[in-house]
Design a protein around this motif. Structure first.
Motif, PDB file in Angstrom:
ATOM      1  N   ARG A  78       9.451  32.711 -19.504  1.00 28.15           N
ATOM      2  CA  ARG A  78      10.687  33.490 -19.362  1.00 28.15           C
ATOM      3  C   ARG A  78      10.378  34.945 -19.030  1.00 28.15           C
ATOM      4  O   ARG A  78      11.035  35.546 -18.164  1.00 28.15           O
ATOM      5  N   ASP A  79       9.391  35.485 -19.725  1.00 29.69           N
ATOM      6  CA  ASP A  79       9.034  36.889 -19.495  1.00 29.69           C
ATOM      7  C   ASP A  79       8.510  37.098 -18.080  1.00 29.69           C
ATOM      8  O   ASP A  79       8.832  38.106 -17.426  1.00 29.69           O
ATOM      9  N   LYS A  80       7.698  36.128 -17.600  1.00 34.29           N
ATOM     10  CA  LYS A  80       7.143  36.247 -16.252  1.00 34.29           C
ATOM     11  C   LYS A  80       8.244  36.222 -15.212  1.00 34.29           C
ATOM     12  O   LYS A  80       8.264  37.043 -14.278  1.00 34.29           O
ATOM     13  N   ARG A  81       9.190  35.323 -15.348  1.00 34.93           N
ATOM     14  CA  ARG A  81      10.302  35.243 -14.397  1.00 34.93           C
ATOM     15  C   ARG A  81      11.129  36.520 -14.429  1.00 34.93           C
ATOM     16  O   ARG A  81      11.509  37.052 -13.379  1.00 34.93           O
ATOM     17  N   ALA A  82      11.402  37.023 -15.625  1.00 35.68           N
ATOM     18  CA  ALA A  82      12.201  38.246 -15.748  1.00 35.68           C
ATOM     19  C   ALA A  82      11.467  39.443 -15.142  1.00 35.68           C
ATOM     20  O   ALA A  82      12.092  40.299 -14.493  1.00 35.68           O
ATOM     21  N   LYS A  83      10.149  39.504 -15.365  1.00 32.89           N
ATOM     22  CA  LYS A  83       9.374  40.619 -14.837  1.00 32.89           C
ATOM     23  C   LYS A  83       9.382  40.622 -13.318  1.00 32.89           C
ATOM     24  O   LYS A  83       9.555  41.680 -12.685  1.00 32.89           O
ATOM     25  N   ILE A  84       9.210  39.458 -12.697  1.00 31.76           N
ATOM     26  CA  ILE A  84       9.215  39.381 -11.231  1.00 31.76           C
ATOM     27  C   ILE A  84      10.600  39.725 -10.689  1.00 31.76           C
ATOM     28  O   ILE A  84      10.735  40.442  -9.683  1.00 31.76           O
ATOM     29  N   THR A  85      11.630  39.237 -11.350  1.00 36.70           N
ATOM     30  CA  THR A  85      12.999  39.532 -10.916  1.00 36.70           C
ATOM     31  C   THR A  85      13.275  41.028 -10.966  1.00 36.70           C
ATOM     32  O   THR A  85      13.859  41.602 -10.033  1.00 36.70           O
ATOM     33  N   ASP A  86      12.842  41.673 -12.034  1.00 32.26           N
ATOM     34  CA  ASP A  86      13.038  43.124 -12.168  1.00 32.26           C
ATOM     35  C   ASP A  86      12.281  43.876 -11.085  1.00 32.26           C
ATOM     36  O   ASP A  86      12.791  44.869 -10.517  1.00 32.26           O
ATOM     37  N   GLU A  87      11.069  43.422 -10.783  1.00 32.40           N
ATOM     38  CA  GLU A  87      10.266  44.086  -9.756  1.00 32.40           C
ATOM     39  C   GLU A  87      10.917  43.945  -8.384  1.00 32.40           C
ATOM     40  O   GLU A  87      10.927  44.894  -7.575  1.00 32.40           O
ATOM     41  N   GLU A 100      -0.070  18.654 -28.648  1.00 35.78           N
ATOM     42  CA  GLU A 100       0.408  19.966 -28.300  1.00 35.78           C
ATOM     43  C   GLU A 100       1.009  19.918 -26.909  1.00 35.78           C
ATOM     44  O   GLU A 100       0.473  19.311 -26.000  1.00 35.78           O
ATOM     45  N   VAL A 101       2.152  20.580 -26.765  1.00 37.82           N
ATOM     46  CA  VAL A 101       2.816  20.617 -25.477  1.00 37.82           C
ATOM     47  C   VAL A 101       2.310  21.828 -24.728  1.00 37.82           C
ATOM     48  O   VAL A 101       2.357  22.962 -25.220  1.00 37.82           O
ATOM     49  N   VAL A 102       1.805  21.645 -23.551  1.00 34.99           N
ATOM     50  CA  VAL A 102       1.278  22.726 -22.736  1.00 34.99           C
ATOM     51  C   VAL A 102       2.279  23.032 -21.644  1.00 34.99           C
ATOM     52  O   VAL A 102       2.676  22.153 -20.876  1.00 34.99           O
ATOM     53  N   VAL A 103       2.714  24.285 -21.605  1.00 38.26           N
ATOM     54  CA  VAL A 103       3.664  24.678 -20.567  1.00 38.26           C
ATOM     55  C   VAL A 103       3.102  25.835 -19.778  1.00 38.26           C
ATOM     56  O   VAL A 103       2.191  26.523 -20.220  1.00 38.26           O
ATOM     57  N   ALA A 161      12.787  22.485 -19.921  1.00 43.26           N
ATOM     58  CA  ALA A 161      13.045  21.062 -20.139  1.00 43.26           C
ATOM     59  C   ALA A 161      12.212  20.546 -21.309  1.00 43.26           C
ATOM     60  O   ALA A 161      12.684  19.787 -22.157  1.00 43.26           O
ATOM     61  N   GLN A 162      10.943  20.974 -21.359  1.00 45.19           N
ATOM     62  CA  GLN A 162      10.086  20.585 -22.477  1.00 45.19           C
ATOM     63  C   GLN A 162      10.656  21.080 -23.801  1.00 45.19           C
ATOM     64  O   GLN A 162      10.710  20.337 -24.790  1.00 45.19           O
ATOM     65  N   LEU A 163      11.099  22.320 -23.806  1.00 44.72           N
ATOM     66  CA  LEU A 163      11.660  22.897 -25.031  1.00 44.72           C
ATOM     67  C   LEU A 163      12.902  22.135 -25.479  1.00 44.72           C
ATOM     68  O   LEU A 163      13.060  21.818 -26.662  1.00 44.72           O
ATOM     69  N   SER A 164      13.775  21.824 -24.539  1.00 48.11           N
ATOM     70  CA  SER A 164      14.994  21.092 -24.877  1.00 48.11           C
ATOM     71  C   SER A 164      14.667  19.707 -25.433  1.00 48.11           C
ATOM     72  O   SER A 164      15.243  19.278 -26.441  1.00 48.11           O
ATOM     73  N   ASN A 165      13.726  19.025 -24.787  1.00 42.32           N
ATOM     74  CA  ASN A 165      13.354  17.675 -25.241  1.00 42.32           C
ATOM     75  C   ASN A 165      12.760  17.687 -26.646  1.00 42.32           C
ATOM     76  O   ASN A 165      13.139  16.890 -27.513  1.00 42.32           O
ATOM     77  N   VAL A 166      11.806  18.597 -26.851  1.00 41.92           N
ATOM     78  CA  VAL A 166      11.133  18.659 -28.145  1.00 41.92           C
ATOM     79  C   VAL A 166      12.100  19.106 -29.242  1.00 41.92           C
ATOM     80  O   VAL A 166      12.093  18.556 -30.350  1.00 41.92           O
ATOM     81  N   THR A 167      12.942  20.080 -28.935  1.00 45.68           N
ATOM     82  CA  THR A 167      13.873  20.592 -29.943  1.00 45.68           C
ATOM     83  C   THR A 167      14.805  19.502 -30.440  1.00 45.68           C
ATOM     84  O   THR A 167      15.000  19.323 -31.651  1.00 45.68           O
ATOM     85  N   ARG A 168      15.386  18.746 -29.531  1.00 47.59           N
ATOM     86  CA  ARG A 168      16.316  17.688 -29.942  1.00 47.59           C
ATOM     87  C   ARG A 168      15.600  16.592 -30.730  1.00 47.59           C
ATOM     88  O   ARG A 168      16.102  16.117 -31.753  1.00 47.59           O
ATOM     89  N   GLN A 169      14.436  16.188 -30.240  1.00 47.12           N
ATOM     90  CA  GLN A 169      13.710  15.126 -30.923  1.00 47.12           C
ATOM     91  C   GLN A 169      13.273  15.547 -32.315  1.00 47.12           C
ATOM     92  O   GLN A 169      13.489  14.835 -33.310  1.00 47.12           O
ATOM     93  N   ALA A 207      10.123  27.618 -11.027  1.00 45.07           N
ATOM     94  CA  ALA A 207       9.771  26.203 -11.145  1.00 45.07           C
ATOM     95  C   ALA A 207       9.020  25.947 -12.455  1.00 45.07           C
ATOM     96  O   ALA A 207       9.275  24.967 -13.161  1.00 45.07           O
ATOM     97  N   GLU A 208       8.065  26.842 -12.772  1.00 47.54           N
ATOM     98  CA  GLU A 208       7.330  26.707 -14.032  1.00 47.54           C
ATOM     99  C   GLU A 208       8.270  26.816 -15.229  1.00 47.54           C
ATOM    100  O   GLU A 208       8.157  26.057 -16.192  1.00 47.54           O
ATOM    101  N   ASN A 209       9.185  27.774 -15.152  1.00 48.73           N
ATOM    102  CA  ASN A 209      10.115  27.968 -16.258  1.00 48.73           C
ATOM    103  C   ASN A 209      11.060  26.783 -16.410  1.00 48.73           C
ATOM    104  O   ASN A 209      11.442  26.424 -17.528  1.00 48.73           O
ATOM    105  N   LEU A 210      11.428  26.168 -15.290  1.00 49.48           N
ATOM    106  CA  LEU A 210      12.307  25.006 -15.351  1.00 49.48           C
ATOM    107  C   LEU A 210      11.649  23.872 -16.134  1.00 49.48           C
ATOM    108  O   LEU A 210      12.293  23.210 -16.960  1.00 49.48           O
ATOM    109  N   VAL A 211      10.360  23.666 -15.873  1.00 49.69           N
ATOM    110  CA  VAL A 211       9.620  22.646 -16.607  1.00 49.69           C
ATOM    111  C   VAL A 211       9.530  23.011 -18.091  1.00 49.69           C
ATOM    112  O   VAL A 211       9.747  22.181 -18.982  1.00 49.69           O
ATOM    113  N   ALA A 212       9.217  24.290 -18.347  1.00 44.41           N
ATOM    114  CA  ALA A 212       9.070  24.746 -19.732  1.00 44.41           C
ATOM    115  C   ALA A 212      10.373  24.590 -20.512  1.00 44.41           C
ATOM    116  O   ALA A 212      10.376  24.163 -21.672  1.00 44.41           O
TER     117      ALA A 212
END
Length: 303
Positions: free
Chosen positions: A131-140, A300-303, A173-181, A166-171
């Motif tokens: 999230r931070d990486k996407r926000a940083k690039i957007t700000d730049e 461990e989930v790697v994102v 999705a992983q967070l949503s899946n793990v959180t619900r489970q 794209a990386e954040n989209l995967v991350a």
């Protein structure tokens, strides 16, 4: 009830083990420093998990205090020189001691529930950088568009933004899946522990009331002698009944259905892992979470 029919035969041992009480005081230290350095996304769950640790310590401390009080009750009954009070107080002390052991076991079960929540916290922490990486690039990009709209670096940044999104989209999705489970799994375990504790408490409390019924509280006038106490065998039988009921107790709960089927990357897998005592299910089929043996995921989930 893994103890004798009397507390007095193990009085010294019981006092030694019961005299230790846990501390739930909060102090500044490494733990508080770790809390302040947690990623923003995982801070709230981190605090929740830490608070649950205080709850666990409180239940453990309460269980140990209950065991200590049970021993004190037995000692007091002995000091009354009243055979009836001495026997009944000792037997009730056994029941109270078992209630204390239940509290400690309950705290241990809560630790299992807490460990499942940690897996969600870990994934939250791992998603924050994307999230931070996407926000940083957007700000730049926005900064360059304002200051240098013709800068050749814009094209490069926009390409990086596409990859970051794209990386954040995967991350995400992983967070949503793990959180619900894991939320479902954790609280299935939590409430199963509550049910176990309450039902066993009920067993002990009902048999304890049977013990009280053996105590003759008919008033006497000065000079009269009370009838001799002859209920020792009945009191021992009540303890045996309580022990038998606890031994035969089984956890019976409504099923908590789950469709969760995640691979090592926290994405849908083709095979559902058995979560309910080894009963496997095919893709898309439901399994159930009883929650009694839930533990922290080893993957461990790697994102």
């Amino acid at each position: 009830m893994n103890r004798s029919l009397s507390l007095r035969s193990k009085k010294t041992q019981g006092n030694d083990s019961a005299g230790v009480t846990g501390s739930t005081g909060r102090r500044f230290g490494f733990a508080s420093m770790r809390a302040s350095t947690q990623p923003e996304l995982s801070k709230k769950l981190y605090r929740l998990i830490k608070s649950e640790n205080h709850v666990i310590s409180a239940h453990t401390s309460a269980g140990r205090e209950q065991i200590s009080i049970a021993s004190q009750l037995s000692d007091w009954g002995l000091s009354t020189n009243d055979d009836a009070i001495s026997d009944i107080s000792d037997k009730i002390g056994v029941m109270l001691s078992e209630l204390g052991e239940l509290e400690i076991t309950y705290a241990q079960n809560l630790e299992d529930f807490r460990s499942v929540l940690k897996s969600v916290r870990n994934v939250e922490a791992s998603v924050q950088p994307s999230r931070d990486k996407r926000a940083k690039i957007t700000d730049e990009i926005q900064r360059l568009k304002y200051k240098e709209p013709q800068s050749p670096k814009l094209v490069q940044l926009e390409q990086e933004l596409v990859r970051a999104e794209a990386e954040n989209l995967v991350a995400e999705a992983q967070l949503s899946n793990v959180t619900r489970q894991k939320l479902k799994e954790a609280y299935a375990s939590h409430f199963a522990a509550v049910v176990e504790r309450s039902q066993k408490q009920e067993i002990l409390a009902k048999h304890s009331r049977r013990l009280l019924a053996l105590l003759d509280d008919t008033p006497v006038v000065p000079g009269d002698a009370r009838p001799a106490y002859d209920m020792e065998r009945d009191a021992r039988q009540i303890l045996a009944d309580a022990e038998e009921d606890l031994r035969n107790w089984t956890l019976e709960l409504e099923e908590v259905p789950t469709n969760a089927s995640l691979d090592a990357g926290a994405m849908p897998s083709s095979v559902v892992s058995p979560l309910n005592g080894g009963n496997g299910a095919g893709n898309g089929e439901r399994v159930t979470l009883q929650g009694s043996d839930a533990g922290e995921s080893k993957e461990e989930v790697v994102v």
